[in-house]
Design an enzyme around this catalytic site. Structure first.
Site, mmCIF file in Angstrom:
data_model
loop_
_atom_site.group_PDB
_atom_site.id
_atom_site.type_symbol
_atom_site.label_atom_id
_atom_site.label_comp_id
_atom_site.label_asym_id
_atom_site.label_seq_id
_atom_site.Cartn_x
_atom_site.Cartn_y
_atom_site.Cartn_z
ATOM 1 N N ASP A 239 24.258 88.090 13.391
ATOM 2 C CA ASP A 239 25.062 87.759 12.213
ATOM 3 C C ASP A 239 26.264 86.891 12.585
ATOM 4 O O ASP A 239 27.250 86.823 11.850
ATOM 5 C CB ASP A 239 25.528 89.030 11.490
ATOM 6 N N GLU A 329 33.663 98.090 21.059
ATOM 7 C CA GLU A 329 33.712 97.001 22.033
ATOM 8 C C GLU A 329 34.673 97.318 23.175
ATOM 9 O O GLU A 329 34.376 97.074 24.350
ATOM 10 C CB GLU A 329 34.129 95.692 21.356
#
Length: 384
Positions: A239, A329
């Site tokens: 994406d 992350e």
């Protein structure tokens, strides 16, 4: 009488003297004339000899140039022959490459409806497809994906960027919990048509998982280890929009590299900060969203080497229990490094080479380079 004789004698004496003087003058003038004539004759002779010498020199140089021209003609003929040989070999290699690719495509895809098997392009097949890849570092782009209405459009956009790069291996892992536990023909056909080295595998997400894509990324790490070509691992989600140059930017990362991300961290961008006196040293991060993250990064804002992965062991996987919600992350980066000093800044932390467009594609203007001086009054938070 005597006076007249005396006068006559004096007159003759004067005439004789004048005559002698005239003879002397004439003789002297003749000698001068003869000397000048001889001098001019010698000068003319020397000039003629000089011209003869120049002519001989020019003739010699002309002969030398003729020999050089003949030598150059022979070299040109030799080069033309070499060019023809190169063209012939290029044509031969092109034919071989087509055969290899056709064999590869035939082995991994069938138009018939049925259950698709997982495919992992081996090291040997990679070198067959890309003979020039031997000795080069590979960029493994690990992409989790799932069946949805925009899947083909997203993967097509990503494939276009990858097709512009050499030495790229695309690891696509389908979340088969969205497709009845099966790989989809849509994805397989797209991968084959991209004509790059790829793996097409599947992994189901646990029902109680708090993190989307972790199971797929772990499967991607297994694929990278099985291929065995040294290089860089990059978690490239489908994406995002990618500048094809990002893959060359990260190719030679030695440990874990970090770089700027577009449209992430609830802002136009988030990025690492480098020391003003030592631009190879990361000193913090800039992001509109803090979230108590030590490493303020998007999933596409870092990459790490296969050598760094190897230090974690042959069976290393990300453990969901050790990952923090809202800090996915940062938690992943934290499994490899402990401090900013261990990070490698890529593109001076100012070059934006990818954009997270899924949520922000209509909210922010697109730009590709961040100014060194941070904008004022935008609520940025800098780590220290």
């Amino acid at each position: 009488m005597a006076r007249g004789v005396r006068a006559s004698c004096v007159l003759w004496v004067l005439v004789a003297l004048v005559g002698c003087m005239v003879l002397v003058q004439v003789s002297f003038s003749w000698k001068i004339f003869s000397y000048n004539a001889k001098t001019d004759e010698r000068a003319e002779e020397e000039r003629v000899n000089g011209l003869r010498t120049d002519k001989a020199t020019l003739q010699k140089r002309n002969d030398e140039l003729r020999i050089e021209v003949e030598g150059l003609k022979m070299k040109i003929e030799k080069l033309e022959s070499m060019i023809e040989n190169i063209k012939a070999k290029e044509s031969e290699l092109s034919g071989m490459e087509v055969k290899v690719n056709t064999k590869h495509i035939g082995a991994v895809y069938s138009e018939t409806v049925g259950v698709l098997e997982e495919v992992v392009t081996s090291k040997e097949e990679v070198f067959d497809m890309m003979p020039h890849a031997k000795g080069q570092r590979m960029v493994y782009v690990v992409t989790p994906t799932y069946d949805r209405i925009t899947q083909k459009a997203d993967l097509t956009r990503m494939a276009q960027a990858l097709m512009l790069n050499a030495h790229v291996y695309w690891v696509v892992i389908e979340d088969t919990s969205h497709s009845n536990g099966k790989l989809t023909h849509r994805v397989r056909k797209l991968l084959v048509e991209a004509n790059i080295a790829f793996a097409h595998v599947g992994s189901m997400s646990p029902k109680q998982s708090n993190f989307r894509g972790i199971a797929q990324r772990n499967k991607g790490l297994d694929v990278v280890r099985s291929v065995g070509i040294p290089g860089t691992i990059y978690f490239g989600d489908d994406d995002n929009a990618y500048d094809y140059r990002i893959f060359d930017d990260i190719r030679n990362i030695k440990g874990l590299g970090v770089f700027a991300s577009g449209f992430s961290g609830d802002g136009n961008y988030e990025r690492c900060l480098v020391d003003s006196k030592n631009r190879s040293k990361v000193v913090g991060f800039v992001s509109k969203y803090d979230g108590q993250r030590k490493f303020k990064l998007d999933m596409g804002g870092f990459a790490f080497s296969t050598e760094l992965l190897a230090t974690k062991g042959d069976n290393f996987h990300f453990d969901e229990d050790s990952l923090k919600k809202g800090q996915l992350e940062s938690s992943i980066v934290g499994t490899f490094v402990d401090s900013f000093d261990q990070l490698e800044p890529v593109g001076n932390c100012t070059q934006v080479r990818f954009w997270h467009i899924a949520k922000h594609k209509s909210r922010y203007p697109i730009y590709s380079k961040i100014p060194r001086k941070e904008p004022e009054n935008v609520g940025l938070i800098a780590s220290t």
